[in-house]
Design an enzyme around this catalytic site. Structure first.
Site, PDB file in Angstrom:
ATOM      1  N   CYS A   1       0.836  -1.205   0.000  1.00 48.12           N
ATOM      2  CA  CYS A   1       0.000   0.000   0.000  1.00 48.12           C
ATOM      3  C   CYS A   1       0.868   1.252   0.000  1.00 48.12           C
ATOM      4  O   CYS A   1       1.374   1.669   1.051  1.00 48.12           O
ATOM      5  CB  CYS A   1      -0.921  -0.020   1.220  1.00 48.12           C
ATOM      6  SG  CYS A   1      -1.931   1.458   1.331  1.00 48.12           S
TER       7      CYS A   1
ATOM      8  N   CYS B   1      -0.499   4.104   2.133  1.00 43.54           N
ATOM      9  CA  CYS B   1      -0.320   3.949   3.584  1.00 43.54           C
ATOM     10  C   CYS B   1       1.134   4.184   3.986  1.00 43.54           C
ATOM     11  O   CYS B   1       1.402   4.811   5.001  1.00 43.54           O
ATOM     12  CB  CYS B   1      -0.691   2.538   4.049  1.00 43.54           C
ATOM     13  SG  CYS B   1      -2.128   1.846   3.274  1.00 43.54           S
ATOM     14  N   ASP B   2       2.065   3.653   3.223  1.00 41.80           N
ATOM     15  CA  ASP B   2       3.458   3.585   3.693  1.00 41.80           C
ATOM     16  C   ASP B   2       4.418   4.500   2.935  1.00 41.80           C
ATOM     17  O   ASP B   2       5.581   4.629   3.335  1.00 41.80           O
ATOM     18  CB  ASP B   2       3.983   2.137   3.553  1.00 41.80           C
ATOM     19  CG  ASP B   2       3.154   1.159   4.375  1.00 41.80           C
ATOM     20  OD1 ASP B   2       2.554   1.604   5.370  1.00 41.80           O
ATOM     21  OD2 ASP B   2       3.113  -0.031   4.025  1.00 41.80           O
TER      22      ASP B   2
END
Ligand code: FAD
Length: 312
Positions: A138, A141-142
């Site tokens: 992701c 997200c990261d």
């Protein structure tokens, strides 16, 4: 005893919840993640959902959830671990199913499976070992953890190209590693990608191994045409090679195709009477938010039709 249990609160499940509440069905919706919204909460921009161009995926997921909350949909925080048939029912009697979770069991006459899909894995050495230490699924997200660093994205579809574009905003360099000599991603995304100086596409190549010590330091990349391998120094790899349906729990109960997608007719009806499917977990041509929400609405209409004239 419920009329309907919806499993999953992504776009399909939330749309089904809205239609079910408005239809006055006695229902609950079960979600295993702390946050509703499904796959879209991980995407930074959704630009093809009618009427809301350029919306952040997380915000759209929250809007969907708020809509269901506003109508009084009851949510249960739990992971469904199985669905069992208690009573098959008949033409005049509604069936009974038991939905088993890690937070209790729920009996219902009908079920809508809206469990969607999850990321495919590369299944290569180093992948499991370095999850969270340089391996991610992701970018939204990261990505921010890789500010100023070098990353690779593996894949060639829309998600891979979007991830590479997103990462190029943080990272000093982004490699896009793709097994073919052309991308599957839409032209508009490709044009954006090719216009960015810090993205380099490595064509005709696959990642054979992810290496490092405490965290990822490099990838072993093989050219599929000449079979040459090279080490590619990176701080992280984002895997974006597609999705698999989250249906393994139901494969014994209903018919699925060879990839695990639930086989259903136009109305969402599966091979088990009273069990319907909506969204990415069903066999269909286009897996998108717009088709998932349409499936959710459609499945509830089918549930209503199914229960008509049946003793409960
Ligand atoms: C990175 C990314 C970007 C995308 N961008 C777009 C886009 O721009 N436009 C677009 O239209 N589509 C986009 N998509 C596709 C879109 O997100 C999906 O088509 C859509 O989310 C499918 O909705 P769904 O409800 O069927 O499944 P999902 O969104 O997968 O939701 C399923 C839900 O079920 C829950 N669940 C699963 N198993 C269980 C269980 N056993 N017990 C309880 N709960 C369970 C999951 O936690 C999840 O919340 C994107 C997808 C990804 C991954």
């Amino acid at each position: 005893m419920y009329d309907l249990v919806i499993i999953g609160s992504g776009p399909a499940g939330l749309s089904a919840a809205v239609y079910a509440k408005r239809a006055g069905l006695n229902m609950i919706i079960i979600e295993k993640n702390p946050v509703s919204g499904g796959q879209i909460i991980d995407t930074y921009e959704v630009d093809n959902y009618l009427g809301i161009p350029g919306v952040n995926g997380f915000d759209l997921g929250m809007k969907f959830r708020e809509h269901a909350d506003k109508l009084g949909a009851e949510f249960v925080d739990a992971t469904v671990t199985g669905v069992e048939c208690v009573d098959k029912g008949s033409d005049t009697k509604a069936p009974v199913y038991k939905v088993v979770t890690d937070n209790g069991e729920f009996e219902t006459h009908t079920v809508i499976l809206a469990t969607g899909a999850h990321h495919s894995k590369l299944q290569i050495p180093g992948e499991e070992e370095f999850i969270g230490k340089g391996v991610s699924y992701c970018a939204t997200c990261d990505g921010a953890f890789y500010r100023g660093k070098v990353t690779a994205v593996n894949g060639g579809g829309d998600v891979a190209v979007e991830d590479a574009i997103f990462l190029s905003r943080f990272c000093s360099k982004v490699y896009l590693i793709h097994r073919r000599d052309e991308l599957r991603a839409t032209k508009i995304l490709q044009e954006e990608l090719f216009g960015l100086d810090n993205i380099e596409v490595i064509w005709d190549s696959v990642v054979k191994e992810i290496k490092g010590e405490d965290k990822v330091t490099h990838l072993v990349v093989e050219n599929v045409k000449n079979k040459e391998t090279n080490n590619l120094d990176v701080d992280g790899i984002f895997v974006a090679i597609g999705i698999v349906p989250s249906t393994d729990l139901f494969e014994n109960l209903i018919d699925c195709d060879e990839k695990g997608y639930v086989i259903a007719s136009e109305d969402g009806a599966t091979s088990a009477p009273g069990i319907f499917v909506a969204g990415d977990s069903r066999k269909k041509r286009l897996r998108q938010i717009v088709t998932a929400v349409a499936d959710g609405a459609n499945a509830v209409t089918s549930v209503q039709d199914f229960l008509v004239g049946k003793e409960k």
